[in-house]
Design an enzyme around this catalytic site. Sequence first.
Site, PDB file in Angstrom:
ATOM      1  N   ASP A   7       7.777  -9.945 -10.230  1.00  0.00           N
ATOM      2  CA  ASP A   7       7.234  -8.694 -10.786  1.00  0.00           C
ATOM      3  C   ASP A   7       8.367  -7.674 -10.867  1.00  0.00           C
ATOM      4  O   ASP A   7       8.410  -6.714 -10.104  1.00  0.00           O
ATOM      5  CB  ASP A   7       6.106  -8.200  -9.861  1.00  0.00           C
TER       6      ASP A   7
HETATM    7  C1  SPV Z   1       0.073  -4.509 -10.533  1.00  0.00           C
HETATM    8  O1  SPV Z   1      -1.034  -5.041 -10.353  1.00  0.00           O
HETATM    9  O2  SPV Z   1       0.963  -5.031 -11.210  1.00  0.00           O
HETATM   10  C2  SPV Z   1       0.358  -3.196  -9.953  1.00  0.00           C
HETATM   11  C3  SPV Z   1      -0.322  -2.743  -8.737  1.00  0.00           C
HETATM   12  O3  SPV Z   1       1.222  -2.511 -10.478  1.00  0.00           O
HETATM   13  S1  SPV Z   1       0.706  -3.153  -7.363  1.00  0.00           S
HETATM   14  O4  SPV Z   1       0.876  -4.595  -7.358  1.00  0.00           O
HETATM   15  O5  SPV Z   1       0.040  -2.664  -6.171  1.00  0.00           O
HETATM   16  O6  SPV Z   1       1.991  -2.484  -7.562  1.00  0.00           O
HETATM   17 MG    MG Z   2       2.544  -3.546 -11.668  1.00  0.00          MG
END
Ligand code: SPV
Ligand code: MG
Length: 287
Positions: A58
């Site tokens: 991510d």
């Molecule tokens: C996502 O779901 O990608 C988010 C929320 O941005 S978090 O994972 O808490 O950053």
């Molecule tokens: Mg996110």
Amino acid sequence: MIENPLRELLEKKSCLRVIESVNALEAIIIRRLSEDNKGFDALWLSGFCHSAWKGMPDNESMPIETKLRTIEEIRRVCGMPIIADCDTGGTPDELCRSISLFSRLVSAVVVEDKRGVKRNSLYGRSVSQEMEEISVFSDKFKLAAESAEKFNIMLFARIESFICGENMETALKRAESYISAGADGIVIHSISSDGMDAFSFCESLRKMYKNIPIIMIPTVYNGYSFDELCDKGANIVIYANQLTRSAVMAMERTAKSILNEGCSRLSDNSYCVSPQKILAMIEEDII
Ligand code: SPV
Ligand code: MG
């Protein structure tokens, strides 16, 4: 101008229930649970879950075209409003380009105020995460807000102060600046187990802006009911990753059971829906 379905829902209901959806099958499951104005109100295109299903970190490295293709697949099976996670949005030009590409498919975009290589907020301070300067983010946001207004999509500024160790005063200063730059709403993210930082922020922001929509993502402070979060001031509550996390747990259990049992009978009978259920869910959609 075409109506924005999320804006319309926010006018009708004081608080919306939103859930992660990062592929068409998830969207079908949610749509079927949300008929007749019950269930969920909108979908969250989670950057975290979308990249996880593609086996990617991510960290904003997913090409925009891949995100777009996913949103198109979701759109084909589900008409619910979509809120797209745009991470930091990259440069101002990149962010405006994303907004224009997403505009015919989503109702809202969320952009967060960190800088540098993006890391998932749930890491908190265990990894290096830096906040962008307020003025730099506000300038970028202003350009993005002009573009969002042109396409009639809502633009939310996501404040990461409590993820990166900034205090309440700074978080509120950021909110004021982003609202002046054209934010249609604020996402206040928190990874405290009681959510108190997000709740106090909400209370203070409400004193300054009575009607600004506020989004909460209660992944860590998960013991509060939807109604409690609405009472604390949320207008949108996003269940951001529970479907993917539960799918991972179920898949691991099934795969392990097939290895341990030497056959799939136990998992077929105990852990799996029937193939017919999935065929019916999808074909009912096409017919
Ligand atoms: C996502 O779901 O990608 C988010 C929320 O941005 S978090 O994972 O808490 O950053
Ligand atoms: Mg996110």
